[in-house]
Design a protein around this motif. Structure first.
Motif, PDB file in Angstrom:
ATOM      1  N   GLY A   6       0.813  -1.203   0.000  1.00 24.74           N
ATOM      2  CA  GLY A   6       0.000   0.000   0.000  1.00 24.74           C
ATOM      3  C   GLY A   6       0.848   1.256   0.000  1.00 24.74           C
ATOM      4  N   HIS A   7       0.205   2.395  -0.274  1.00 19.43           N
ATOM      5  CA  HIS A   7       0.966   3.634  -0.428  1.00 19.43           C
ATOM      6  C   HIS A   7       1.625   4.068   0.875  1.00 19.43           C
ATOM      7  N   LEU A   8       0.969   3.845   2.018  1.00 18.62           N
ATOM      8  CA  LEU A   8       1.569   4.239   3.284  1.00 18.62           C
ATOM      9  C   LEU A   8       2.771   3.359   3.622  1.00 18.62           C
ATOM     10  N   ARG A   9       2.644   2.056   3.349  1.00 20.20           N
ATOM     11  CA  ARG A   9       3.758   1.149   3.603  1.00 20.20           C
ATOM     12  C   ARG A   9       4.928   1.463   2.677  1.00 20.20           C
ATOM     13  N   ASP A  10       4.623   1.766   1.427  1.00 19.72           N
ATOM     14  CA  ASP A  10       5.675   2.121   0.470  1.00 19.72           C
ATOM     15  C   ASP A  10       6.426   3.372   0.937  1.00 19.72           C
ATOM     16  N   LYS A  11       5.693   4.362   1.411  1.00 18.32           N
ATOM     17  CA  LYS A  11       6.315   5.598   1.898  1.00 18.32           C
ATOM     18  C   LYS A  11       7.193   5.310   3.114  1.00 18.32           C
ATOM     19  N   ALA A  12       6.708   4.449   4.020  1.00 19.03           N
ATOM     20  CA  ALA A  12       7.474   4.125   5.231  1.00 19.03           C
ATOM     21  C   ALA A  12       8.756   3.374   4.890  1.00 19.03           C
ATOM     22  N   ILE A  13       8.675   2.431   3.954  1.00 17.64           N
ATOM     23  CA  ILE A  13       9.856   1.653   3.565  1.00 17.64           C
ATOM     24  C   ILE A  13      10.916   2.559   2.935  1.00 17.64           C
TER      25      ILE A  13
END
Length: 465
Positions: free
Chosen positions: A82-89
């Motif tokens: 997801g977009h939030l997980r991608d941003k966090a990674i």
């Protein structure tokens, strides 16, 4: 077979890597030389590498020399998250992984160096226990993919059950107290003082549904009682829900369809976490509160709005709403100012009385969701595990989750247990139900509370009382 040759005082060995250059069609060879070798030493070195090639253990010097900063540049694009997980990674790679490993070749990272970095990472003051584990998880995924890409023979991160190294350190756990209904009522009264009827209903909705905050912010009118399920835009889902919740023996319910999240700075609707869209039966007292809240708001598509009338997800709810509601606050103070050359004594545009601190002072809003599960679990085995986990938006793994199904009887038990809990509290509180408010409540809300006290007194006595 390895090929040996002398170059000056160095003995050089070449071996076939088993690969072919796609452009020329020629075999690709690699070599190594040393002034300390004899021809037998060089020959055996070549044989060892050819053995590794035959057994898929060989990493070419060219592949193993790829720098971590180069590998990290393209690796996040291979993830389907997801977009939030991608941003966090990407953030964890930029802030912690590349600064430490960027100039190191992927194939040169050793397990001992990883363990040293792990210790240093957890000692950083700005990296908490959970966030540190997240960073290490991302690094482990990165190393696993490097093995698949044949940049390493194995990951430097230990896998599976490993022998414990170093001293034992107990994992810290958040200290929680049980969610008492009188504490939730104190929150709701403070919320009514601070935010009006919306605040009162918001607190009871979260406490009796277990919805996540982002799901609460994005609760739309067409998915909320009293309009849902008749207003559901999906015809197949509407037909099924009408039969289940609006049939001969109706149950008030709402649907968790969306959550508010930001993507590239823009607030958007996304499916709930883990795609856990679900139907939730609600106790009748909450159904009546939602009817009061939405009465006369036919043109409004959102159930809960901020004080200014904008989207609640834009309001920094945890800071500007939850903190004064949970922690309490002093009454709005008067202050002096000069305007048009004259001194004036004025107060806030929205003056508020003193609000007392609640047992949730300093605590997270999310604990209301935890407390909802406590209330359901307190029934002592009356509620099915599949009904409880489905209500919380969790998926039950294994055969149990595959074969189990939530029935209307299970949902009715949950609805009734929440309603009885509220009515017994109302009957025991009597006039304190509304008189304990920091500010006088609207008359229609007080009249409703009086009806709840009366309904609670008509309940059968609790067993053992």
């Amino acid at each position: 077979m390895p090929y040996i040759e002398w170059r000056g005082r160095s003995c050089r060995v070449r071996w076939d890597t088993g690969r072919v250059d796609p452009k020329t069609g020629n075999k690709i060879y690699e070599s190594k030389s040393s002034t300390k070798w004899t021809e037998d030493d060089a020959y055996n070195y070549g044989l060892d590498h050819e053995s590794d090639i035959r057994n898929d253990r060989y990493i070419s010097r060219r592949d193993g020399s790829v720098l971590m900063k180069d590998y990290c540049r393209t690796w996040p694009d291979t993830l389907d998250v997801g977009h939030l997980r991608d941003k966090a990674i990407r953030s964890m790679i930029r802030l912690y992984i590349v600064p430490r490993w960027g100039e190191v070749a992927v194939g040169d990272i050793k397990p001992s160096a990883y363990r040293a970095w792990k210790k240093q990472l957890k000692a950083l003051p700005n990296v908490g226990e959970k966030y540190g584990e997240e960073i290490l998880t991302v690094f482990s995924m990165l190393m696993d993919d490097a093995v698949d890409d044949e940049l390493r023979t194995s990951s430097p991160v230990p896998k599976g059950k490993q022998r414990r190294r170093g001293k034992y350190k107990k994992k810290p756990r958040e200290r929680k107290r049980e969610m008492r209904i009188e504490d939730v009522h104190k929150l709701a009264l403070n919320a009514a003082t601070f935010w009006g009827l919306s605040g009162y209903v918001f607190m009871w909705t979260m406490a009796t549904t277990g919805m996540r905050p982002a799901e609460m912010y994005a609760l739309r009118r067409e998915f909320c009682h009293p309009h849902w399920p008749a207003s559901d835009p999906d015809p197949d889902r509407r037909e099924e829900a009408m039969e289940r919740y609006a049939g001969a023996d109706p149950m008030p319910a709402l649907r968790v369809q969306w959550q508010h999240q930001r993507e590239e700075g823009q607030l958007k609707l996304f499916p709930p976490k883990y795609e856990s869209d679900r139907n939730l039966v609600i106790p009748p007292f909450l159904a009546e509160l939602l009817e009061m809240l939405l009465a006369g708001r036919d043109g409004d598509e959102w159930v809960f709005r901020s004080l200014s009338g904008s989207l609640l997800a834009n309001a920094n709810f945890s800071y500007y709403y939850w903190r004064p509601i949970a922690d309490g606050r002093e009454a709005s103070a008067e202050f002096e100012r000069t305007r048009l050359g004259q001194r004036q004594t004025v107060t806030s545009r929205r003056p508020l009385p003193t609000m007392p601190a609640t047992p949730y002072a300093g605590k997270r809003l999310y604990l209301l969701r935890h407390g909802h599960k406590e209330w359901i679990d307190e029934a002592g085995g009356v509620h099915s595990r599949i009904a409880v986990e489905s209500r919380m938006g969790h998926e039950v793994a294994g055969v149990e989750g595959l074969y189990a199904n939530v029935t209307t009887t299970m949902e009715r038990r949950i609805m009734d247990s929440l309603q009885v809990r509220w009515l017994r509290f109302a009957a025991a509180s009597k006039e304190r139900l509304w008189e304990s408010s920091p500010t006088p409540l609207p008359l229609d809300l007080v009249d409703w509370m009086k009806q709840q006290v009366k309904a609670g007194k008509s309940l059968d006595p609790e067993p053992g009382s």
